[in-house]
Motif scaffolding. Structure first.
Motif, PDB file in Angstrom:
ATOM      1  N   PRO A 182      -9.196   7.498   9.410  1.00 13.19           N
ATOM      2  CA  PRO A 182     -10.175   8.569   9.196  1.00 13.19           C
ATOM      3  C   PRO A 182     -10.776   8.600   7.796  1.00 13.19           C
ATOM      4  O   PRO A 182     -10.040   8.503   6.804  1.00 13.19           O
ATOM      5  CB  PRO A 182      -9.378   9.846   9.461  1.00 13.19           C
ATOM      6  CG  PRO A 182      -7.959   9.480   9.252  1.00 13.19           C
ATOM      7  CD  PRO A 182      -7.811   8.027   9.555  1.00 13.19           C
ATOM      8  N   THR A 183     -12.082   8.768   7.698  1.00  9.33           N
ATOM      9  CA  THR A 183     -12.733   8.874   6.388  1.00  9.33           C
ATOM     10  C   THR A 183     -12.158  10.033   5.587  1.00  9.33           C
ATOM     11  O   THR A 183     -12.095   9.968   4.355  1.00  9.33           O
ATOM     12  CB  THR A 183     -14.256   9.047   6.553  1.00  9.33           C
ATOM     13  OG1 THR A 183     -14.842   9.253   5.276  1.00  9.33           O
ATOM     14  CG2 THR A 183     -14.620  10.187   7.490  1.00  9.33           C
ATOM     15  N   ASP A 184     -11.690  11.085   6.260  1.00 12.42           N
ATOM     16  CA  ASP A 184     -11.166  12.256   5.541  1.00 12.42           C
ATOM     17  C   ASP A 184      -9.820  11.989   4.889  1.00 12.42           C
ATOM     18  O   ASP A 184      -9.314  12.853   4.176  1.00 12.42           O
ATOM     19  CB  ASP A 184     -11.045  13.456   6.485  1.00 12.42           C
ATOM     20  CG  ASP A 184     -12.399  13.939   6.940  1.00 12.42           C
ATOM     21  OD1 ASP A 184     -12.464  14.717   7.895  1.00 12.42           O
ATOM     22  OD2 ASP A 184     -13.402  13.507   6.345  1.00 12.42           O
ATOM     23  N   MET A 185      -9.253  10.778   5.137  1.00 14.16           N
ATOM     24  CA  MET A 185      -7.999  10.407   4.469  1.00 14.16           C
ATOM     25  C   MET A 185      -8.232   9.275   3.464  1.00 14.16           C
ATOM     26  O   MET A 185      -7.293   8.784   2.829  1.00 14.16           O
ATOM     27  CB  MET A 185      -6.958   9.970   5.510  1.00 14.16           C
ATOM     28  CG  MET A 185      -6.257  11.130   6.205  1.00 14.16           C
ATOM     29  SD  MET A 185      -5.308  12.175   5.062  1.00 14.16           S
ATOM     30  CE  MET A 185      -4.195  10.986   4.341  1.00 14.16           C
ATOM     31  N   GLN A 186      -9.453   8.868   3.285  1.00 15.76           N
ATOM     32  CA  GLN A 186      -9.756   7.717   2.404  1.00 15.76           C
ATOM     33  C   GLN A 186      -9.430   8.013   0.957  1.00 15.76           C
ATOM     34  O   GLN A 186      -8.749   7.222   0.282  1.00 15.76           O
ATOM     35  CB  GLN A 186     -11.233   7.342   2.557  1.00 15.76           C
ATOM     36  CG  GLN A 186     -11.745   6.219   1.683  1.00 15.76           C
ATOM     37  CD  GLN A 186     -12.464   6.714   0.431  1.00 15.76           C
ATOM     38  OE1 GLN A 186     -11.877   6.708  -0.652  1.00 15.76           O
ATOM     39  NE2 GLN A 186     -13.688   7.125   0.571  1.00 15.76           N
ATOM     40  N   ALA A 187      -9.847   9.194   0.469  1.00 20.32           N
ATOM     41  CA  ALA A 187      -9.608   9.513  -0.947  1.00 20.32           C
ATOM     42  C   ALA A 187      -8.120   9.610  -1.251  1.00 20.32           C
ATOM     43  O   ALA A 187      -7.656   9.184  -2.313  1.00 20.32           O
ATOM     44  CB  ALA A 187     -10.317  10.831  -1.287  1.00 20.32           C
ATOM     45  N   GLN A 188      -7.364  10.128  -0.293  1.00 25.64           N
ATOM     46  CA  GLN A 188      -5.919  10.282  -0.505  1.00 25.64           C
ATOM     47  C   GLN A 188      -5.239   8.911  -0.591  1.00 25.64           C
ATOM     48  O   GLN A 188      -4.374   8.677  -1.436  1.00 25.64           O
ATOM     49  CB  GLN A 188      -5.311  11.105   0.640  1.00 25.64           C
ATOM     50  CG  GLN A 188      -5.816  12.544   0.761  1.00 25.64           C
ATOM     51  CD  GLN A 188      -7.033  12.685   1.652  1.00 25.64           C
ATOM     52  OE1 GLN A 188      -7.944  11.864   1.581  1.00 25.64           O
ATOM     53  NE2 GLN A 188      -7.067  13.735   2.482  1.00 25.64           N
ATOM     54  N   MET A 189      -5.670   7.991   0.277  1.00 24.41           N
ATOM     55  CA  MET A 189      -5.059   6.656   0.266  1.00 24.41           C
ATOM     56  C   MET A 189      -5.519   5.857  -0.951  1.00 24.41           C
ATOM     57  O   MET A 189      -4.796   5.013  -1.473  1.00 24.41           O
ATOM     58  CB  MET A 189      -5.408   5.894   1.542  1.00 24.41           C
ATOM     59  CG  MET A 189      -4.773   6.464   2.785  1.00 24.41           C
ATOM     60  SD  MET A 189      -2.968   6.583   2.685  1.00 24.41           S
ATOM     61  CE  MET A 189      -2.498   5.098   3.517  1.00 24.41           C
ATOM     62  N   THR A 190      -6.722   6.133  -1.419  1.00 23.94           N
ATOM     63  CA  THR A 190      -7.195   5.482  -2.658  1.00 23.94           C
ATOM     64  C   THR A 190      -6.261   5.866  -3.807  1.00 23.94           C
ATOM     65  O   THR A 190      -5.861   5.015  -4.612  1.00 23.94           O
ATOM     66  CB  THR A 190      -8.640   5.912  -2.956  1.00 23.94           C
ATOM     67  OG1 THR A 190      -9.483   5.488  -1.882  1.00 23.94           O
ATOM     68  CG2 THR A 190      -9.155   5.315  -4.267  1.00 23.94           C
ATOM     69  N   ALA A 191      -5.881   7.140  -3.864  1.00 23.18           N
ATOM     70  CA  ALA A 191      -4.957   7.588  -4.934  1.00 23.18           C
ATOM     71  C   ALA A 191      -3.630   6.843  -4.819  1.00 23.18           C
ATOM     72  O   ALA A 191      -3.065   6.389  -5.821  1.00 23.18           O
ATOM     73  CB  ALA A 191      -4.738   9.102  -4.827  1.00 23.18           C
ATOM     74  N   LEU A 192      -3.135   6.672  -3.602  1.00 20.57           N
ATOM     75  CA  LEU A 192      -1.857   5.961  -3.428  1.00 20.57           C
ATOM     76  C   LEU A 192      -1.970   4.524  -3.925  1.00 20.57           C
ATOM     77  O   LEU A 192      -1.099   4.022  -4.640  1.00 20.57           O
ATOM     78  CB  LEU A 192      -1.443   5.990  -1.958  1.00 20.57           C
ATOM     79  CG  LEU A 192      -0.097   5.336  -1.622  1.00 20.57           C
ATOM     80  CD1 LEU A 192       1.065   6.088  -2.275  1.00 20.57           C
ATOM     81  CD2 LEU A 192       0.113   5.260  -0.114  1.00 20.57           C
ATOM     82  N   ASN A 193      -3.091   3.880  -3.599  1.00 22.20           N
ATOM     83  CA  ASN A 193      -3.285   2.487  -4.036  1.00 22.20           C
ATOM     84  C   ASN A 193      -3.357   2.360  -5.554  1.00 22.20           C
ATOM     85  O   ASN A 193      -3.057   1.306  -6.115  1.00 22.20           O
ATOM     86  CB  ASN A 193      -4.548   1.908  -3.390  1.00 22.20           C
ATOM     87  CG  ASN A 193      -4.265   1.305  -2.026  1.00 22.20           C
ATOM     88  OD1 ASN A 193      -3.143   0.863  -1.747  1.00 22.20           O
ATOM     89  ND2 ASN A 193      -5.259   1.302  -1.163  1.00 22.20           N
ATOM     90  N   CYS A 194      -3.756   3.448  -6.232  1.00 20.14           N
ATOM     91  CA  CYS A 194      -3.885   3.395  -7.704  1.00 20.14           C
ATOM     92  C   CYS A 194      -2.536   3.180  -8.387  1.00 20.14           C
ATOM     93  O   CYS A 194      -2.476   2.693  -9.512  1.00 20.14           O
ATOM     94  CB  CYS A 194      -4.518   4.684  -8.229  1.00 20.14           C
ATOM     95  SG  CYS A 194      -6.276   4.785  -7.843  1.00 20.14           S
ATOM     96  N   ILE A 195      -1.437   3.555  -7.723  1.00 17.92           N
ATOM     97  CA  ILE A 195      -0.118   3.361  -8.351  1.00 17.92           C
ATOM     98  C   ILE A 195       0.696   2.338  -7.557  1.00 17.92           C
ATOM     99  O   ILE A 195       1.889   2.156  -7.803  1.00 17.92           O
ATOM    100  CB  ILE A 195       0.684   4.679  -8.474  1.00 17.92           C
ATOM    101  CG1 ILE A 195       0.757   5.419  -7.116  1.00 17.92           C
ATOM    102  CG2 ILE A 195       0.060   5.596  -9.513  1.00 17.92           C
ATOM    103  CD1 ILE A 195       2.040   5.280  -6.417  1.00 17.92           C
ATOM    104  N   ALA A 196       0.051   1.651  -6.608  1.00 11.86           N
ATOM    105  CA  ALA A 196       0.780   0.721  -5.739  1.00 11.86           C
ATOM    106  C   ALA A 196       0.964  -0.627  -6.426  1.00 11.86           C
ATOM    107  O   ALA A 196       0.310  -0.934  -7.427  1.00 11.86           O
ATOM    108  CB  ALA A 196       0.024   0.549  -4.422  1.00 11.86           C
ATOM    109  N   ASP A 197       1.848  -1.429  -5.849  1.00 10.04           N
ATOM    110  CA  ASP A 197       2.125  -2.756  -6.398  1.00 10.04           C
ATOM    111  C   ASP A 197       1.144  -3.739  -5.763  1.00 10.04           C
ATOM    112  O   ASP A 197       1.220  -4.021  -4.572  1.00 10.04           O
ATOM    113  CB  ASP A 197       3.577  -3.129  -6.011  1.00 10.04           C
ATOM    114  CG  ASP A 197       3.961  -4.492  -6.562  1.00 10.04           C
ATOM    115  OD1 ASP A 197       5.022  -5.016  -6.176  1.00 10.04           O
ATOM    116  OD2 ASP A 197       3.152  -5.042  -7.366  1.00 10.04           O
ATOM    117  N   GLY A 198       0.180  -4.201  -6.573  1.00 12.74           N
ATOM    118  CA  GLY A 198      -0.769  -5.181  -6.048  1.00 12.74           C
ATOM    119  C   GLY A 198      -2.200  -4.666  -6.040  1.00 12.74           C
ATOM    120  O   GLY A 198      -2.492  -3.540  -6.452  1.00 12.74           O
ATOM    121  N   ASP A 199      -3.077  -5.549  -5.560  1.00 10.13           N
ATOM    122  CA  ASP A 199      -4.510  -5.213  -5.487  1.00 10.13           C
ATOM    123  C   ASP A 199      -4.857  -4.805  -4.062  1.00 10.13           C
ATOM    124  O   ASP A 199      -4.218  -5.262  -3.106  1.00 10.13           O
ATOM    125  CB  ASP A 199      -5.358  -6.430  -5.888  1.00 10.13           C
ATOM    126  CG  ASP A 199      -5.131  -6.806  -7.357  1.00 10.13           C
ATOM    127  OD1 ASP A 199      -5.447  -7.949  -7.729  1.00 10.13           O
ATOM    128  OD2 ASP A 199      -4.592  -5.946  -8.096  1.00 10.13           O
TER     129      ASP A 199
END
Ligand code: EPZ
Length: 419
Positions: free
Chosen positions: A304-321
């Motif tokens: 869902p697009t309404d969860m995109q911003a939340q997952m972007t935040a998670l990726n900001c501290i995740a291991d990898g690109d």
């Protein structure tokens, strides 16, 4: 205007109860104008600014709206005295367009302000208007208002060029009282649309095929009041799932329909979260640094697009690109520049954000720009070292019910202060 203050790096643990779905409740409130006999009662309505705005919109039309201490709302449209949705209200909440179909269906006329755009995009309503014209309405747009008139809507075959959630909802509602049968092809199939159709059928409508991309509505003469409990909010649920992952916490998220969050759950499992799925709850545990995951948004049942911003935040501290591709809205990365202020490494080009995960983010003053961007900044603040201050939190109040209280109950150091 308030601001939120968050002291981060506190793993969240405990249990949280999800509220009713904003995007289910809003169309149901609008559908209440079509009732000829009795009143509509909605249970366990979330305490949200958008709900308040919609009830204000209906009240100024003359509809009587009462709310009790359990957040049960009763609506009696028999006292309606105008068919007008003014700019002052519509500009604060685009989904006011959802009164257009019901007013036309019941009263044969409506004057509704054009919603206008918002931070995430132009948000046109051309597909809504084209479909209503196909059903016999005369529609003109001038001075920022949509004026629509029809003696009696008639059933038609509607083919949406692209899936539209509120477009599908507006035409389904309009078709319930039209003369004859309407079929909608390339209909959206979000769970909130199915919830609306179940509600309409309880009112005496004849809607079938919902949940698929072809919906059929046989027009009836009238609709009666009913009582309904809207679905739990799958986007609020997903936001708390990400809160568990981003803080390496352990949260039980209750009162949900796990199936409606399938795409989000699958992505969180890929990121390394341990997820236990029960009948109406999930438990999300993250023991180590999340793995970066690629995301591509699309209509339900995809991510869902309404969860995109939340997952972007998670990726900001995740291991990898990772890369996050936004296929629904043309400008839904406003949170990216604010996350960069916290040390995130994000590059946005066209509708793709390329992210290199950082070991940690640093708290900073940031600005909310839209509803889900606000959620993204809260999540980043929960994970960041130090204090994050989020301005313009009225955005978050549109779509999250008592979010800081719910977060405090699972250990977050978050408070609200006047700006
Ligand atoms: C609904 O918005 C939701 N709002 C949005 O949730 C959600 O992000 C969106 O669906 C997509 O899932 C409510 O349900 C109240 P669309 P909606 O029509 O219906 C284009 C939130 O955070 N389009 O499905 O307005 C449009 O520009 C909100 O809770 C046209 O071109 O979205 C977009 O690119 C944000 N012409 C795409 O279709 C039209 O006539 C999908 O939009 C209508 C839409």
């Amino acid at each position: 205007m308030d601001k939120l203050l968050i002291d981060g790096q506190q793993p969240l643990s405990g249990s949280v109860r999800i509220s009713g779905a904003k995007n289910s409740v809003l169309p149901m409130l609008c559908a209440s104008v079509m009732v000829s006999d009795g009143q509509v009662e909605l249970e366990n309505v979330p305490h949200l600014q958008d709900v308040t705005t919609t009830t204000r919109l209906l009240t100024q039309m003359g509809i009587s709206v009462t709310m009790d201490e359990f957040m049960d709302i009763s609506l009696d449209p028999s006292t309606i005295h105008n068919l007008y949705a003014p700019y002052e209200l519509v500009k604060t909440m685009r989904s006011s367009i959802l009164v257009l179909g019901p007013l036309l269906a019941k009263y044969g006329e409506a004057k509704v302000s054009l919603p206008g755009g918002c931070a995430i995009g132009m948000r046109p309503v051309d597909m809504h208007l084209d479909a209503l014209q196909r059903m016999g309405a005369s529609v003109s747009v001038e001075n920022g208002y949509i004026t629509a008139k029809v003696k009696k809507l008639k059933g038609a075959e509607i083919i949406f060029p692209r899936k539209s959630v509120t477009g599908t909802e507006n035409i389904i509602m309009a078709a319930t009282l039209a003369k004859g049968t309407t079929t909608i092809k390339n209909a959206a199939s979000e769970p909130e649309i199915s919830d609306l159709c179940l509600f309409l059928n309880k009112m005496g409508a004849k809607v079938s095929g919902f949940g698929s991309d072809e919906v059929t509505i046989h027009g009836v003469n009238s609709l009666k009041g009913t009582r309904h409990k809207p679905l739990p909010d799958r986007i609020e649920a997903g936001t708390f799932m990400v809160a568990a992952a981003i803080t390496r916490g352990d949260i039980e998220i209750n009162n949900i329909v796990p199936e409606h969050s399938r795409a989000v759950i699958d992505k969180l499992i890929q990121s390394g979260a341990e997820i236990k799925i029960l009948k109406d709850s999930v438990r999300v545990k993250m023991k180590k640094r999340p793995k970066a995951i690629n995301i591509e948004t699309n209509a339900y049942p995809f991510f869902p697009t309404d969860m995109q911003a939340q997952m972007t935040a998670l990726n900001c501290i995740a291991d990898g690109d990772s890369s996050v591709k936004e296929n629904i809205f043309e400008n839904r990365f406003m949170h990216a520049q604010e996350l960069v202020r916290m040390g995130a490494k994000i590059r946005v080009h066209d509708n793709i954000a390329e992210i290199s995960g950082s070991k940690e983010l640093l708290g900073a003053p940031v600005m909310a720009t839209d509803l889900r961007a606000s959620a993204s900044l809260i999540l980043a603040g929960l994970a960041a070292k130090g204090t994050t201050e989020i301005g313009r939190v009225y955005h978050i109040d549109r779509g999250y019910d008592c979010i800081e209280e719910k977060l405090q109950l699972i250990g977050a150091r978050i408070s609200r202060k006047p700006m």
